[in-house]
Design a protein around this motif. Structure first.
Motif, PDB file in Angstrom:
ATOM      1  N   LEU A   1       0.856  -1.181   0.000  1.00 21.55           N
ATOM      2  CA  LEU A   1       0.000   0.000   0.000  1.00 21.55           C
ATOM      3  C   LEU A   1       0.894   1.233   0.000  1.00 21.55           C
ATOM      4  O   LEU A   1       1.947   1.251   0.646  1.00 21.55           O
ATOM      5  CB  LEU A   1      -0.902   0.006   1.251  1.00 21.55           C
ATOM      6  N   ARG A   2       0.448   2.266  -0.692  1.00 18.84           N
ATOM      7  CA  ARG A   2       1.284   3.441  -0.884  1.00 18.84           C
ATOM      8  C   ARG A   2       0.616   4.702  -0.374  1.00 18.84           C
ATOM      9  O   ARG A   2      -0.625   4.807  -0.409  1.00 18.84           O
ATOM     10  CB  ARG A   2       1.635   3.590  -2.361  1.00 18.84           C
ATOM     11  N   CYS A   3       1.446   5.631   0.058  1.00 20.20           N
ATOM     12  CA  CYS A   3       0.919   6.881   0.609  1.00 20.20           C
ATOM     13  C   CYS A   3       1.835   8.039   0.244  1.00 20.20           C
ATOM     14  O   CYS A   3       3.057   7.955   0.382  1.00 20.20           O
ATOM     15  CB  CYS A   3       0.798   6.781   2.129  1.00 20.20           C
ATOM     16  N   LYS A   4       1.219   9.119  -0.181  1.00 21.32           N
ATOM     17  CA  LYS A   4       1.934  10.373  -0.404  1.00 21.32           C
ATOM     18  C   LYS A   4       1.355  11.398   0.552  1.00 21.32           C
ATOM     19  O   LYS A   4       0.180  11.784   0.421  1.00 21.32           O
ATOM     20  CB  LYS A   4       1.774  10.849  -1.839  1.00 21.32           C
ATOM     21  N   PRO A   5       2.128  11.829   1.559  1.00 22.66           N
ATOM     22  CA  PRO A   5       1.598  12.800   2.525  1.00 22.66           C
ATOM     23  C   PRO A   5       1.485  14.198   1.913  1.00 22.66           C
ATOM     24  O   PRO A   5       1.978  14.448   0.821  1.00 22.66           O
ATOM     25  CB  PRO A   5       2.649  12.784   3.639  1.00 22.66           C
ATOM     26  N   ILE A   6       0.844  15.073   2.645  1.00 21.35           N
ATOM     27  CA  ILE A   6       0.737  16.461   2.214  1.00 21.35           C
ATOM     28  C   ILE A   6       2.127  17.093   2.250  1.00 21.35           C
ATOM     29  O   ILE A   6       2.881  16.896   3.217  1.00 21.35           O
ATOM     30  CB  ILE A   6      -0.245  17.231   3.109  1.00 21.35           C
ATOM     31  N   SER A   7       2.459  17.830   1.217  1.00 19.58           N
ATOM     32  CA  SER A   7       3.769  18.455   1.127  1.00 19.58           C
ATOM     33  C   SER A   7       4.028  19.357   2.325  1.00 19.58           C
ATOM     34  O   SER A   7       3.172  20.166   2.725  1.00 19.58           O
ATOM     35  CB  SER A   7       3.840  19.279  -0.161  1.00 19.58           C
ATOM     36  N   GLY A   8       5.202  19.189   2.916  1.00 20.09           N
ATOM     37  CA  GLY A   8       5.553  20.004   4.071  1.00 20.09           C
ATOM     38  C   GLY A   8       5.255  19.363   5.403  1.00 20.09           C
ATOM     39  O   GLY A   8       5.745  19.809   6.445  1.00 20.09           O
ATOM     40  N   HIS A   9       4.434  18.328   5.402  1.00 18.93           N
ATOM     41  CA  HIS A   9       4.140  17.608   6.640  1.00 18.93           C
ATOM     42  C   HIS A   9       5.290  16.661   6.949  1.00 18.93           C
ATOM     43  O   HIS A   9       5.779  15.956   6.067  1.00 18.93           O
ATOM     44  CB  HIS A   9       2.840  16.823   6.503  1.00 18.93           C
ATOM     45  N   ASN A  10       5.697  16.610   8.212  1.00 17.28           N
ATOM     46  CA  ASN A  10       6.813  15.737   8.559  1.00 17.28           C
ATOM     47  C   ASN A  10       6.418  14.597   9.477  1.00 17.28           C
ATOM     48  O   ASN A  10       7.266  13.861   9.958  1.00 17.28           O
ATOM     49  CB  ASN A  10       7.961  16.544   9.175  1.00 17.28           C
ATOM     50  N   SER A  11       5.125  14.464   9.762  1.00 12.22           N
ATOM     51  CA  SER A  11       4.640  13.312  10.517  1.00 12.22           C
ATOM     52  C   SER A  11       3.734  12.485   9.618  1.00 12.22           C
ATOM     53  O   SER A  11       2.900  13.043   8.893  1.00 12.22           O
ATOM     54  CB  SER A  11       3.849  13.758  11.752  1.00 12.22           C
ATOM     55  N   LEU A  12       3.899  11.171   9.698  1.00 13.08           N
ATOM     56  CA  LEU A  12       3.074  10.280   8.888  1.00 13.08           C
ATOM     57  C   LEU A  12       2.634   9.099   9.729  1.00 13.08           C
ATOM     58  O   LEU A  12       3.404   8.548  10.521  1.00 13.08           O
ATOM     59  CB  LEU A  12       3.847   9.788   7.652  1.00 13.08           C
ATOM     60  N   PHE A  13       1.373   8.742   9.574  1.00 14.40           N
ATOM     61  CA  PHE A  13       0.754   7.686  10.365  1.00 14.40           C
ATOM     62  C   PHE A  13       0.083   6.680   9.436  1.00 14.40           C
ATOM     63  O   PHE A  13      -0.529   7.064   8.444  1.00 14.40           O
ATOM     64  CB  PHE A  13      -0.318   8.261  11.296  1.00 14.40           C
ATOM     65  N   TRP A  14       0.162   5.410   9.804  1.00 14.04           N
ATOM     66  CA  TRP A  14      -0.627   4.366   9.155  1.00 14.04           C
ATOM     67  C   TRP A  14      -1.624   3.808  10.189  1.00 14.04           C
ATOM     68  O   TRP A  14      -1.231   3.451  11.303  1.00 14.04           O
ATOM     69  CB  TRP A  14       0.243   3.227   8.651  1.00 14.04           C
ATOM     70  N   TYR A  15      -2.898   3.756   9.798  1.00 17.38           N
ATOM     71  CA  TYR A  15      -3.960   3.213  10.634  1.00 17.38           C
ATOM     72  C   TYR A  15      -4.637   2.055   9.892  1.00 17.38           C
ATOM     73  O   TYR A  15      -4.627   1.983   8.672  1.00 17.38           O
ATOM     74  CB  TYR A  15      -5.040   4.268  10.915  1.00 17.38           C
ATOM     75  N   ARG A  16      -5.280   1.210  10.662  1.00 13.79           N
ATOM     76  CA  ARG A  16      -6.094   0.142  10.104  1.00 13.79           C
ATOM     77  C   ARG A  16      -7.471   0.206  10.742  1.00 13.79           C
ATOM     78  O   ARG A  16      -7.583   0.428  11.957  1.00 13.79           O
ATOM     79  CB  ARG A  16      -5.443  -1.220  10.389  1.00 13.79           C
ATOM     80  N   GLN A  17      -8.515  -0.005   9.946  1.00 11.74           N
ATOM     81  CA  GLN A  17      -9.876   0.035  10.471  1.00 11.74           C
ATOM     82  C   GLN A  17     -10.616  -1.242  10.107  1.00 11.74           C
ATOM     83  O   GLN A  17     -10.728  -1.609   8.936  1.00 11.74           O
ATOM     84  CB  GLN A  17     -10.646   1.246   9.936  1.00 11.74           C
ATOM     85  N   THR A  18     -11.132  -1.902  11.132  1.00 16.39           N
ATOM     86  CA  THR A  18     -11.985  -3.078  10.951  1.00 16.39           C
ATOM     87  C   THR A  18     -13.234  -2.912  11.781  1.00 16.39           C
ATOM     88  O   THR A  18     -13.272  -2.093  12.707  1.00 16.39           O
ATOM     89  CB  THR A  18     -11.271  -4.370  11.379  1.00 16.39           C
ATOM     90  N   MET A  19     -14.247  -3.674  11.459  1.00 14.70           N
ATOM     91  CA  MET A  19     -15.487  -3.607  12.236  1.00 14.70           C
ATOM     92  C   MET A  19     -15.236  -4.040  13.677  1.00 14.70           C
ATOM     93  O   MET A  19     -15.793  -3.455  14.609  1.00 14.70           O
ATOM     94  CB  MET A  19     -16.544  -4.508  11.594  1.00 14.70           C
ATOM     95  N   MET A  20     -14.406  -5.062  13.837  1.00 12.07           N
ATOM     96  CA  MET A  20     -14.201  -5.617  15.171  1.00 12.07           C
ATOM     97  C   MET A  20     -13.348  -4.710  16.062  1.00 12.07           C
ATOM     98  O   MET A  20     -13.637  -4.561  17.249  1.00 12.07           O
ATOM     99  CB  MET A  20     -13.525  -6.991  15.059  1.00 12.07           C
ATOM    100  N   ARG A  21     -12.309  -4.118  15.503  1.00 11.17           N
ATOM    101  CA  ARG A  21     -11.323  -3.411  16.317  1.00 11.17           C
ATOM    102  C   ARG A  21     -11.340  -1.901  16.110  1.00 11.17           C
ATOM    103  O   ARG A  21     -10.610  -1.179  16.802  1.00 11.17           O
ATOM    104  CB  ARG A  21      -9.935  -3.969  16.032  1.00 11.17           C
ATOM    105  N   GLY A  22     -12.148  -1.410  15.188  1.00 16.11           N
ATOM    106  CA  GLY A  22     -12.195   0.023  14.949  1.00 16.11           C
ATOM    107  C   GLY A  22     -10.918   0.527  14.291  1.00 16.11           C
ATOM    108  O   GLY A  22     -10.240  -0.199  13.581  1.00 16.11           O
ATOM    109  N   LEU A  23     -10.592   1.783  14.558  1.00 20.53           N
ATOM    110  CA  LEU A  23      -9.406   2.422  14.002  1.00 20.53           C
ATOM    111  C   LEU A  23      -8.229   2.238  14.938  1.00 20.53           C
ATOM    112  O   LEU A  23      -8.289   2.628  16.098  1.00 20.53           O
ATOM    113  CB  LEU A  23      -9.647   3.919  13.816  1.00 20.53           C
ATOM    114  N   GLU A  24      -7.152   1.667  14.420  1.00 23.96           N
ATOM    115  CA  GLU A  24      -5.967   1.413  15.230  1.00 23.96           C
ATOM    116  C   GLU A  24      -4.740   2.022  14.553  1.00 23.96           C
ATOM    117  O   GLU A  24      -4.567   1.880  13.350  1.00 23.96           O
ATOM    118  CB  GLU A  24      -5.699  -0.088  15.355  1.00 23.96           C
ATOM    119  N   LEU A  25      -3.879   2.633  15.357  1.00 25.18           N
ATOM    120  CA  LEU A  25      -2.620   3.147  14.850  1.00 25.18           C
ATOM    121  C   LEU A  25      -1.638   1.992  14.684  1.00 25.18           C
ATOM    122  O   LEU A  25      -1.409   1.223  15.613  1.00 25.18           O
ATOM    123  CB  LEU A  25      -2.038   4.186  15.806  1.00 25.18           C
ATOM    124  N   LEU A  26      -1.072   1.875  13.502  1.00 19.32           N
ATOM    125  CA  LEU A  26      -0.092   0.828  13.240  1.00 19.32           C
ATOM    126  C   LEU A  26       1.335   1.332  13.457  1.00 19.32           C
ATOM    127  O   LEU A  26       2.131   0.698  14.152  1.00 19.32           O
ATOM    128  CB  LEU A  26      -0.234   0.311  11.802  1.00 19.32           C
TER     129      LEU A  26
END
Lengths: 110, 115
Positions: free
Chosen positions: B21-46
């Motif tokens: 999976l690929r991600c291009k953050p907003i230009s100038g932003h220096n923090s990047l996060f990957w999350y996963r969302q499932t029905m069972m566990r909701g939104l989780e920070l990876l």
């Protein structure tokens, strides 16, 4: 970060104010209250955040009780596009983590 | 600004296959996060990157998951081998500053289905 409690679902009529409550009775002094929402099939979207004082922006108002144990997000004139899951999050000023709970599913009725 | 860009938007694969999976953050932003969302566990920070360096990967489920950020404008999340229980929506988010205490900007997500 403190745990937050929200009702699982609410509804309101289009054009009326939507008032979404959140309990955070164990919140500590350096924890902010954040609100995000997630419209179906989209990523979460930041709405507003506050520490002690009430806050207002172009999307919503945030009312925090004096003891900071609860807060209310107010959408002053709800539209159908405001139908979404709304998340209340307590977050330390030194933390990068957003811990999402179950949120409140708001349905705006025509 | 185009916002956070993720690709692909949908991915269907078979168990055992590698998924990237690929991600291009907003230009100038220096923090990047990957999350996963499932029905069972909701939104989780990876995983959380700051200035391209992984700061917190405690949310990564297991060794099958890996994430990289080779430069400020690109990040990948790889699953190898994939399993049906990895089926979820994966979100990338970016923010300004080390703490990003103002807001995180989320991408549209990648819906992964592992058969």
């Amino acid at each position: 970060d403190a745990k937050t409690t929200q009702p699982p679902s609410m509804d309101c009529a289009e054009g009326r104010a939507a008032n979404l409550p959140c309990n955070h009775s164990t919140i500590s002094g350096n924890e902010y209250v954040y609100w995000y929402r997630q419209i179906h099939s989209q990523g979460p979207q930041y709405i507003i955040h506050g520490l002690k004082n009430n806050e207002t922006n172009e999307m919503a108002s945030l009312i925090i009780t004096e003891d900071r144990k609860s807060s209310t997000l107010i959408l002053p004139h709800a539209t159908l596009r405001d139908t979404a899951v709304y998340y209340c999050i307590a977050r330390s000023d030194s933390s990068y983590k957003l811990i999402f709970g179950s949120g409140t599913r708001l349905l705006v009725r025509p | 600004d185009a916002g956070v860009i993720q690709s692909p938007r949908h991915e269907v694969t078979e168990m055992g296959q590698e998924v990237t999976l690929r991600c291009k953050p907003i230009s100038g932003h220096n923090s990047l996060f990957w999350y996963r969302q499932t029905m069972m566990r909701g939104l989780e920070l990876l995983i959380y990157f700051n200035n391209n360096v992984p700061i917190d990967d405690s949310g990564m489920p297991e060794d099958r998951f890996s994430a990289k950020m080779p430069n400020a404008s690109f990040s990948t999340l790889k699953i190898q081998p994939s399993e049906p229980r990895d089926s979820a929506v994966y979100f990338c988010a970016s923010g300004e500053g080390e703490i990003s205490y103002n807001e995180q900007f989320f991408g549209p997500g990648t819906r992964l289905t592992v058969l």
